[in-house]
Design a protein around this motif. Sequence first.
Motif, PDB file in Angstrom:
ATOM      1  N   ARG A  41     -38.290 -20.513 -87.692  1.00  0.00           N
ATOM      2  CA  ARG A  41     -39.628 -20.000 -87.983  1.00  0.00           C
ATOM      3  C   ARG A  41     -39.565 -18.556 -88.479  1.00  0.00           C
ATOM      4  N   HIS A  42     -40.533 -18.190 -89.326  1.00  0.00           N
ATOM      5  CA  HIS A  42     -40.684 -16.796 -89.722  1.00  0.00           C
ATOM      6  C   HIS A  42     -41.185 -16.004 -88.511  1.00  0.00           C
ATOM      7  N   ALA A  43     -40.788 -14.728 -88.428  1.00  0.00           N
ATOM      8  CA  ALA A  43     -41.148 -13.968 -87.225  1.00  0.00           C
ATOM      9  C   ALA A  43     -41.392 -12.503 -87.555  1.00  0.00           C
ATOM     10  N   LEU A  44     -42.367 -11.928 -86.862  1.00  0.00           N
ATOM     11  CA  LEU A  44     -42.603 -10.486 -86.835  1.00  0.00           C
ATOM     12  C   LEU A  44     -42.309 -10.035 -85.416  1.00  0.00           C
ATOM     13  N   PRO A 210     -51.686  -9.228 -86.898  1.00  0.00           N
ATOM     14  CA  PRO A 210     -51.987 -10.378 -87.773  1.00  0.00           C
ATOM     15  C   PRO A 210     -51.911 -10.021 -89.254  1.00  0.00           C
ATOM     16  N   GLY A 211     -52.389  -8.834 -89.619  1.00  0.00           N
ATOM     17  CA  GLY A 211     -52.349  -8.424 -91.017  1.00  0.00           C
ATOM     18  C   GLY A 211     -50.938  -8.213 -91.518  1.00  0.00           C
ATOM     19  N   VAL A 212     -50.076  -7.613 -90.689  1.00  0.00           N
ATOM     20  CA  VAL A 212     -48.688  -7.383 -91.083  1.00  0.00           C
ATOM     21  C   VAL A 212     -47.937  -8.712 -91.168  1.00  0.00           C
ATOM     22  N   ALA A 213     -48.234  -9.622 -90.243  1.00  0.00           N
ATOM     23  CA  ALA A 213     -47.599 -10.944 -90.287  1.00  0.00           C
ATOM     24  C   ALA A 213     -47.966 -11.675 -91.579  1.00  0.00           C
ATOM     25  N   ARG A 234     -46.729 -19.479 -92.112  1.00  0.00           N
ATOM     26  CA  ARG A 234     -47.023 -19.128 -90.725  1.00  0.00           C
ATOM     27  C   ARG A 234     -45.908 -18.246 -90.173  1.00  0.00           C
ATOM     28  N   VAL A 235     -46.293 -17.136 -89.596  1.00  0.00           N
ATOM     29  CA  VAL A 235     -45.342 -16.162 -89.052  1.00  0.00           C
ATOM     30  C   VAL A 235     -45.626 -15.965 -87.564  1.00  0.00           C
ATOM     31  N   ALA A 236     -44.633 -16.233 -86.733  1.00  0.00           N
ATOM     32  CA  ALA A 236     -44.786 -16.028 -85.286  1.00  0.00           C
ATOM     33  C   ALA A 236     -44.732 -14.535 -84.979  1.00  0.00           C
ATOM     34  N   VAL A 237     -45.670 -14.055 -84.193  1.00  0.00           N
ATOM     35  CA  VAL A 237     -45.695 -12.656 -83.778  1.00  0.00           C
ATOM     36  C   VAL A 237     -45.110 -12.559 -82.374  1.00  0.00           C
TER      37      VAL A 237
END
Length: 321
Positions: A41-44, A210-213, A234-237
């Motif tokens: 998964r994509h992640a921040l 949320p905005g940075v993700a 979709r990016v998991a924070v």
Amino acid sequence: MDHQEGAIYCFHPLIGDWFLERIGEPTEIQSRAWPVIAAGRHALITAPTGSGKTLAAFLWAINQLITGAWSAGRTRVLYVSPLKALNNDIRRNLITPLEGLKAHFRGAGAAFPEICVLTRSGDTPAEERRQMLRRPPEILITTPESLNIMVSSRGGRAMLTGIATVILDEIHAVVGTKRGTHLITAVERLVRLSGEFQRIALSATVKPLPGVAAFVGGYVQKGGARAPRYEKRRVAVIESRRKKRSEIRVAFPPAAREHLVDASWWPLLAETFRGIIRESGSTLLFTNSRRTAEKATRLINEGEPQELAYAHHGSLSREIR
């Protein structure tokens, strides 16, 4: 076995053993990030400095290279930082665990691939750039500006056709700026070369999450060229729940106060600095001028068997920087 220690067992068993023996129990952010990253998964990831974010981002990629899930001989991991001065430190901090892992694997009689880590920036000599084209590193460390140059050149594009993961460090430094626009458009151009890849962004502090993700994830095109539609990736924070504690003291060496008039307090101050440096894992000293930085460095190193301190400022040559 608690949740934090259990997170390391998503890796190859020898990597897990090495980590627990040499580094210890995973940090809170590592234990929470690794299952997400291992799932592709994509992640921040946002956590205080010193919490292990960088290794959290890199270790799964190293696992994939070691196990052969990602074949060697091509650039698979792209690390991008807006801070050029940080890149050589990142390279050194990667080479050390790679050497430790190689020794651990060979000690267990297991194969270990050659994993090359190189940096590319405006300071990289032309000959080194040509060598990268002939033998691309598995892990490439660069800056937003150099990445844009690479995706705009034939040779650079040829290096970037096998990217599996992109790590965007210090993302807070570029979000909302022109550099951020250049960075994320270059990342999107990579998709046309490598196909979809995992995106991992790191920051000690960044808001709004949320905005940075959404900035990191961007949009993926669905449908044909005649009727395209775009969906957000979709990016998991992953935000650290732990707050970093800071201790602040304002002090001056008592013995140096007697010499404030004749300025002979400098050697006493340097001796205090040496004591702090020896007691600490790392020390950063700020000065108000380049001249003072050079003077403090000289006095700290005076009489020492090896250099304890290095000066860093804009007047240094490219090679020293």
